[in-house]
Design a protein around this motif. Structure first.
Motif, short mmCIF file in Angstrom:
data_model
loop_
_atom_site.label_atom_id
_atom_site.label_comp_id
_atom_site.label_asym_id
_atom_site.label_seq_id
_atom_site.Cartn_x
_atom_site.Cartn_y
_atom_site.Cartn_z
N LEU A 200 0.83 -1.19 0.00
CA LEU A 200 0.00 0.00 0.00
C LEU A 200 0.87 1.25 0.00
CD1 LEU A 200 -2.87 1.18 0.16
CD2 LEU A 200 -2.71 1.04 2.64
N THR A 201 1.95 1.21 0.77
CA THR A 201 2.89 2.34 0.82
C THR A 201 3.56 2.54 -0.53
OG1 THR A 201 3.34 1.90 3.16
CG2 THR A 201 4.95 3.23 1.96
N LEU A 202 4.02 1.45 -1.13
CA LEU A 202 4.69 1.52 -2.42
C LEU A 202 3.75 2.06 -3.49
CD1 LEU A 202 7.54 0.68 -3.46
CD2 LEU A 202 6.51 -1.46 -4.22
N GLN A 203 2.52 1.57 -3.50
CA GLN A 203 1.54 2.00 -4.49
C GLN A 203 1.13 3.45 -4.28
OE1 GLN A 203 -1.20 -1.16 -3.70
NE2 GLN A 203 -0.18 -2.60 -5.09
N SER A 204 1.09 3.88 -3.01
CA SER A 204 0.78 5.28 -2.72
C SER A 204 1.87 6.19 -3.26
CB SER A 204 0.62 5.49 -1.21
OG SER A 204 -0.46 4.74 -0.71
N MET A 205 3.13 5.76 -3.09
CA MET A 205 4.25 6.54 -3.62
C MET A 205 4.14 6.67 -5.14
SD MET A 205 7.57 5.21 -1.49
CE MET A 205 7.80 5.61 0.24
N LEU A 206 3.80 5.58 -5.81
CA LEU A 206 3.65 5.61 -7.26
C LEU A 206 2.58 6.61 -7.66
CD1 LEU A 206 4.17 4.54 -10.13
CD2 LEU A 206 2.57 2.67 -9.64
N MET A 207 1.46 6.59 -6.93
CA MET A 207 0.38 7.53 -7.25
C MET A 207 0.81 8.97 -7.01
SD MET A 207 -3.59 7.40 -6.09
CE MET A 207 -3.94 6.17 -7.33
N MET A 208 1.60 9.20 -5.95
CA MET A 208 2.08 10.55 -5.65
C MET A 208 2.98 11.06 -6.77
SD MET A 208 2.81 9.91 -1.58
CE MET A 208 3.42 11.52 -1.10
N ILE A 209 3.83 10.18 -7.30
CA ILE A 209 4.73 10.56 -8.39
C ILE A 209 3.94 10.91 -9.65
CG2 ILE A 209 6.47 9.67 -10.00
CD1 ILE A 209 7.58 8.06 -7.60
N ILE A 210 2.96 10.08 -10.00
CA ILE A 210 2.18 10.32 -11.22
C ILE A 210 1.35 11.60 -11.08
CG2 ILE A 210 0.31 9.41 -12.66
CD1 ILE A 210 1.43 6.60 -12.07
N ALA A 211 0.79 11.83 -9.89
CA ALA A 211 0.05 13.06 -9.66
C ALA A 211 0.96 14.28 -9.82
CB ALA A 211 -0.57 13.05 -8.26
N TYR A 212 2.19 14.15 -9.32
CA TYR A 212 3.13 15.27 -9.44
C TYR A 212 3.49 15.54 -10.89
CZ TYR A 212 6.92 18.46 -8.37
OH TYR A 212 7.70 19.57 -8.30
N VAL B 131 -9.47 11.06 -17.34
CA VAL B 131 -10.57 10.09 -17.39
C VAL B 131 -11.38 10.22 -16.10
CG1 VAL B 131 -11.13 7.62 -17.41
CG2 VAL B 131 -9.28 8.49 -18.85
N PRO B 132 -12.71 10.35 -16.19
CA PRO B 132 -13.53 10.50 -14.98
C PRO B 132 -13.53 9.23 -14.12
CG PRO B 132 -14.91 10.31 -16.94
CD PRO B 132 -13.51 10.43 -17.43
N GLU B 133 -13.81 9.41 -12.84
CA GLU B 133 -13.76 8.29 -11.90
C GLU B 133 -14.67 7.14 -12.30
OE1 GLU B 133 -14.00 9.03 -7.72
OE2 GLU B 133 -13.16 11.03 -7.91
N ASN B 134 -15.84 7.46 -12.88
CA ASN B 134 -16.78 6.39 -13.19
C ASN B 134 -16.33 5.51 -14.35
OD1 ASN B 134 -17.18 8.15 -15.30
ND2 ASN B 134 -19.38 8.45 -14.95
N GLU B 135 -15.23 5.88 -15.02
CA GLU B 135 -14.71 5.07 -16.11
C GLU B 135 -13.43 4.31 -15.73
OE1 GLU B 135 -14.25 7.30 -19.71
OE2 GLU B 135 -16.22 8.28 -19.52
N LEU B 136 -12.96 4.51 -14.50
CA LEU B 136 -11.69 3.91 -14.09
C LEU B 136 -11.78 2.40 -13.90
CD1 LEU B 136 -10.29 6.58 -11.63
CD2 LEU B 136 -9.52 6.08 -13.94
N GLN B 137 -12.98 1.91 -13.59
CA GLN B 137 -13.13 0.47 -13.42
C GLN B 137 -12.73 -0.27 -14.69
OE1 GLN B 137 -16.97 -0.78 -12.05
NE2 GLN B 137 -16.30 -2.88 -11.66
N GLN B 138 -13.14 0.26 -15.84
CA GLN B 138 -12.79 -0.37 -17.11
C GLN B 138 -11.29 -0.24 -17.39
OE1 GLN B 138 -14.97 -2.24 -18.95
NE2 GLN B 138 -13.08 -2.85 -19.99
N VAL C 98 -2.55 7.17 -14.19
CA VAL C 98 -2.24 7.87 -15.44
C VAL C 98 -3.53 8.34 -16.11
CG1 VAL C 98 -1.40 7.53 -17.80
CG2 VAL C 98 -0.01 6.75 -15.88
N ALA C 99 -4.52 7.45 -16.15
CA ALA C 99 -5.80 7.80 -16.77
C ALA C 99 -6.46 8.98 -16.05
CB ALA C 99 -6.72 6.59 -16.77
N TYR C 100 -6.42 8.92 -14.73
CA TYR C 100 -7.11 9.92 -13.90
C TYR C 100 -6.39 11.26 -13.91
CZ TYR C 100 -9.48 11.79 -9.72
OH TYR C 100 -10.21 12.55 -8.85
N TYR C 101 -5.07 11.25 -13.70
CA TYR C 101 -4.33 12.49 -13.54
C TYR C 101 -3.82 13.08 -14.85
CZ TYR C 101 -4.30 11.84 -8.49
OH TYR C 101 -4.68 11.70 -7.19
N LEU C 102 -3.40 12.23 -15.77
CA LEU C 102 -2.76 12.74 -16.99
C LEU C 102 -3.69 12.78 -18.20
CD1 LEU C 102 0.72 10.97 -16.66
CD2 LEU C 102 0.12 13.33 -16.08
#
Length: 443
Positions: free
Chosen positions: A327-339, A413-420, A406-410
């Motif tokens: 969870l920590t590793l994946q959070s870091m990845l998300m922080m990097i992509i958001a940045y 893509v809206p949240e309701n499409e992230l499942q796909q 990547v889809a969400y931040y870059l």
């Protein structure tokens, strides 16, 4: 004037490139009740010791222009190809003294920004005899230049000399050590019949067939002489530039705009080069040529690296020890992509997003983690039996999370499409794993 978006992205990349300098501070933001100090230490060590990650971070901090050696006869379209790759009418700046009459060294620049560094071989293959002394001198210059790739250019309309040009290129490759990536580029495909049709999306079937035949012909000649090309790519660099009278140089304005864009195959060439070049050169290429895509390309590299790190973490034989670490590793990845998108996330925000975004929602996330940890219980009966499955689940989950980020931040893509997005990413990951398994089985 330097593009402000370029400067902003360069600043972001440099900041991320210093990840190792503040990785401990980043890990310190992880709540103390989530992972132990021992786990925190092991996670930091796993991240900072990863060779691929360190190479990427070095590239982010110190990008440099790609260095190419161009091999091809006069009129093959070397400068046109460079302009087509950059999408700009670049200034060809020479002359660096390099001690041989067989080559000239150039930089291709615009607004004070160097896009490419190039050695253009002169007359190679055009003389009747192979001057061993001159070619040895040229090979020495090329080795000193330390190019990222040798680009062999051949006109699609050329009928003669191809065998000789390939043979001379093979001799040059051997003299430079033979380990340079060799990219064969079939230029001027727009001049194949019917040559009047320059719009790439209007190429008729007969023209496309001719392009395929010419590409196949070059492949056969390379094979005949035992020369391995990393890729053989057909391209059109045809651009009509809008020139205004009264400007500098040859009567054109300093930075002419495209009046007509007839390029074809250039995107495929750039994709190939970005995947194949030294990471510092690949990042510079993305920054200068495809700024709108560079964040996504770099995010993809981080996804690959963090997915592999997740597999390493998951191989821990201690039952239930790696959920929080992952969870920590994946959070870091998300922080990097958001940045990379220009946003900054606190650890808690990233963690909360992990368990709320569409297809990575709490239910799916928890079920995957339970499935992962369930596989660990097999270790109690058959030591090591559960680890491979666990690593695959952890790696695949991180890959999907990265793709969703990547889809969400870059890509917005809206949240309701992230499942796909997540479903597609997991399927893509599984297919890639199966393909790799087949390759290993064949060996």
């Amino acid at each position: 004037m330097v593009n402000p978006k370029f400067e902003e992205m360069q600043k972001r990349l440099s900041h991320i490139g210093n990840l190792n300098n503040y990785i401990e501070q980043l890990a310190d933001k992880v709540p103390g009740n989530l992972i132990s100090e021992k786990q925190r230490r092991k996670l930091i060590d796993a991240i900072t010791d990863d060779e691929d990650l360190n190479a990427l971070l070095e590239g982010l901090k110190n990008p440099r222009p790609p260095r190419f050696v161009l091999v091809g006869r006069t009129g093959v379209g070397k400068s046109s190809l460079i302009n087509a790759m950059s999408g700009k009418y670049l200034a060809e700046v020479s002359d660096v003294e390099i001690g041989t009459k067989k080559a000239r060294r150039f930089t291709y620049e615009s607004d004070g920004q160097v896009y490419f560094e190039v050695i253009d071989t002169r007359g190679i293959g055009e003389s009747e005899t192979f001057d061993t002394k001159a070619e040895d001198e040229l090979a020495g210059v090329i080795r000193e230049f330390r190019p990222d790739a040798l680009l062999f250019l051949q006109k699609a309309t050329e009928r003669a000399h191809i065998d000789k040009d390939v043979l001379v290129t093979k001799q040059l490759m051997e003299k430079t050590g033979g380990d340079l990536p060799l990219v064969a580029i079939l230029t001027h495909i727009d001049e194949l019949n019917p040559s009047r049709i320059k719009e790439p999306d209007r190429y008729p079937e007969e023209k496309l067939k001719l392009i395929g035949e010419k590409t196949g012909q070059l492949e056969r000649i390379f094979s005949k002489y035992g020369l391995d090309a990393t890729a053989i790519l057909p391209v059109s660099s045809y651009i009509e530039w809008d020139r205004e009278p009264g400007g500098p140089g040859d009567g054109g304005q300093e930075n002419p705009e495209m009046a007509f864009d007839g390029r074809k195959g250039i995107e495929e060439l750039l994709d190939f080069l970005e995947e194949s070049l030294d990471v510092r050169a690949a990042i510079h290429l993305g920054l200068t040529v495809r700024l709108n895509r560079v964040a996504t390309r770099i995010a993809e590299r981080f996804i690959r690296i963090f997915s592999a790190l997740s597999a390493t973490v998951a191989l821990s034989p201690i039952i239930a020890s790696d959920i929080a670490v992952l969870l920590t590793l994946q959070s870091m990845l998300m922080m990097i992509i958001a940045y990379l998108s220009g946003r900054e996330l606190e650890f808690k925000t990233a963690r909360d997003l992990l368990v709320s975004l569409g297809g990575i929602g709490a239910t799916g996330f928890t079920l995957r983690m339970v499935a992962q940890q369930g596989s660990k219980f097999a270790n109690l009966v058959f030591p090591g039996a559960g680890s491979a499955l666990s690593a695959t689940i952890a790696s695949g989950g991180t890959y999907a999370i990265g793709k969703a980020a990547v889809a969400y931040y870059l890509r917005g893509v809206p949240e309701n499409e992230l499942q796909q997005v997540v479903k597609d990413a997991r399927k893509e990951f599984e297919e890639e794993q199966e393909s790799q398994a087949r390759i290993h089985a064949d060996k």
